[in-house]
Scaffold this motif. Structure first.
Motif, PDB file in Angstrom:
ATOM      1  N   ILE A  52       0.811  -1.147   0.124  1.00 12.23           N
ATOM      2  CA  ILE A  52       0.057   0.087  -0.137  1.00 12.23           C
ATOM      3  C   ILE A  52       1.012   1.185  -0.035  1.00 12.23           C
ATOM      4  O   ILE A  52       1.910   1.352   0.926  1.00 12.23           O
ATOM      5  CB  ILE A  52      -1.033   0.121   1.347  1.00 12.23           C
ATOM      6  CG1 ILE A  52      -1.870  -1.206   1.236  1.00 12.23           C
ATOM      7  CG2 ILE A  52      -1.719   1.313   1.114  1.00 12.23           C
ATOM      8  CD1 ILE A  52      -2.742  -1.058   2.266  1.00 12.23           C
ATOM      9  N   ILE A  53       0.677   1.927  -1.018  1.00  7.03           N
ATOM     10  CA  ILE A  53       1.336   3.309  -1.168  1.00  7.03           C
ATOM     11  C   ILE A  53       0.447   4.627  -0.470  1.00  7.03           C
ATOM     12  O   ILE A  53      -0.616   4.616  -1.046  1.00  7.03           O
ATOM     13  CB  ILE A  53       1.963   3.644  -2.575  1.00  7.03           C
ATOM     14  CG1 ILE A  53       3.085   2.556  -2.786  1.00  7.03           C
ATOM     15  CG2 ILE A  53       2.523   5.004  -2.415  1.00  7.03           C
ATOM     16  CD1 ILE A  53       3.538   2.455  -4.238  1.00  7.03           C
ATOM     17  N   ILE A  54       0.969   5.394   0.331  1.00  2.34           N
ATOM     18  CA  ILE A  54       0.258   6.276   0.770  1.00  2.34           C
ATOM     19  C   ILE A  54       0.758   7.763   0.310  1.00  2.34           C
ATOM     20  O   ILE A  54       1.775   8.113   1.119  1.00  2.34           O
ATOM     21  CB  ILE A  54      -0.095   6.268   2.464  1.00  2.34           C
ATOM     22  CG1 ILE A  54      -0.767   5.272   2.827  1.00  2.34           C
ATOM     23  CG2 ILE A  54      -0.760   7.528   2.868  1.00  2.34           C
ATOM     24  CD1 ILE A  54      -1.050   4.940   4.109  1.00  2.34           C
ATOM     25  N   PRO A  55       0.512   8.452  -0.640  1.00  2.00           N
ATOM     26  CA  PRO A  55       1.089   9.438  -1.204  1.00  2.00           C
ATOM     27  C   PRO A  55       0.632  10.729  -0.262  1.00  2.00           C
ATOM     28  O   PRO A  55      -0.613  10.742   0.035  1.00  2.00           O
ATOM     29  CB  PRO A  55       0.760   9.831  -2.716  1.00  2.00           C
ATOM     30  CG  PRO A  55      -0.323   8.934  -2.683  1.00  2.00           C
ATOM     31  CD  PRO A  55      -0.423   7.737  -1.781  1.00  2.00           C
ATOM     32  N   PHE A  56       1.725  11.762   0.042  1.00  2.00           N
ATOM     33  CA  PHE A  56       1.006  13.107   0.483  1.00  2.00           C
ATOM     34  C   PHE A  56       1.931  14.235   0.371  1.00  2.00           C
ATOM     35  O   PHE A  56       3.226  13.965   0.158  1.00  2.00           O
ATOM     36  CB  PHE A  56       0.787  12.649   2.349  1.00  2.00           C
ATOM     37  CG  PHE A  56       2.009  12.546   3.058  1.00  2.00           C
ATOM     38  CD1 PHE A  56       2.596  13.846   3.565  1.00  2.00           C
ATOM     39  CD2 PHE A  56       2.482  11.318   2.838  1.00  2.00           C
ATOM     40  CE1 PHE A  56       3.753  13.519   4.441  1.00  2.00           C
ATOM     41  CE2 PHE A  56       3.757  11.367   3.802  1.00  2.00           C
ATOM     42  CZ  PHE A  56       4.319  12.220   4.536  1.00  2.00           C
ATOM     43  N   ASN A  57       1.445  15.311   0.487  1.00  6.71           N
ATOM     44  CA  ASN A  57       2.213  16.462   0.369  1.00  6.71           C
ATOM     45  C   ASN A  57       2.700  16.828   1.907  1.00  6.71           C
ATOM     46  O   ASN A  57       1.929  16.746   2.844  1.00  6.71           O
ATOM     47  CB  ASN A  57       1.476  17.466  -0.305  1.00  6.71           C
ATOM     48  CG  ASN A  57       0.956  17.227  -1.609  1.00  6.71           C
ATOM     49  OD1 ASN A  57       1.605  16.534  -2.423  1.00  6.71           O
ATOM     50  ND2 ASN A  57      -0.229  17.729  -2.152  1.00  6.71           N
TER      51      ASN A  57
END
Length: 196
Positions: free
Chosen positions: A86-91
């Motif tokens: 699971i990849i959780i992208p965020f700024n």
């Protein structure tokens, strides 16, 4: 190989990552974002659009990237059954961190390895501070993360339906423009390979 791209916050780079990963690994994207347009930019041969009220087809064998929308989609539970990552992208902004915490807490119980991808980073220290905040808040010291710099090149590649790596193989100014981000994207893909 099955990878979930998930964050309940919109605008953090989920579709961009889904595009780059799917093009690199030559896999299908299951687009679950009701506002997503990947089937238009990449084509319906490459992207299978799943409507908001449709059941998620269970993929037992085969390679797929799940591109979830910016909300808590219960279908992530089904996708996680066979997922490798699971990849959780965020700024790295205060507006993104709260929802990123909620997203992590939503999926950590699924028992699938998690990789944070910090997107649109202008100052490296911002990314490090964001990860330190997540580690302290979650009381977990071994959270894995990867940093992607702020660049319009990624947006251009998504709009053109091409991988950043293939754009870097172009000629002239394009080759020069995409060279650095292409190297970073290749590092990310090698990091992802370590999970699958």
């Amino acid at each position: 190989m099955q990878i979930i791209i998930f964050n309940q916050k919109g605008g953090v780079g989920k579709s961009m990552l889904a595009t780059q990963i799917a093009l690199y690994f030559d896999t299908t994207i299951l687009e679950l974002d009701p506002y997503g347009v990947l089937s238009q930019t990449l084509g319906e041969d490459f992207v299978y659009k799943v409507g908001l009220n449709e059941h998620l087809p269970e993929v037992v064998d085969g390679d797929v990237v799940y591109d979830f929308g910016g909300f808590d989609d219960k279908r992530v539970d089904t996708a996680a059954k066979n997922a490798d990552l699971i990849i959780i992208p965020f700024n790295p902004t205060i507006n993104s961190l709260g929802t990123t915490l909620e997203s992590y807490q939503r999926v950590v119980k699924l028992g699938v390895p998690i990789l944070f991808v910090i997107n649109a980073v202008i100052k490296e220290q911002d990314a490090l501070d964001a990860m330190e905040y997540l580690k302290e808040t979650l009381q977990e010291s071994d959270l894995d993360f990867f940093t992607l710099p702020h660049t319009r090149a990624l947006q251009t590649s998504e709009n053109e339906g091409q991988s950043i790596i293939s754009l870097a193989k172009s000629s002239g100014l394009r080759r020069h423009t995409y060279r650095k981000i292409s190297a970073t994207m290749q590092e990310l893909m090698h990091h992802i390979k370590s999970y699958i």
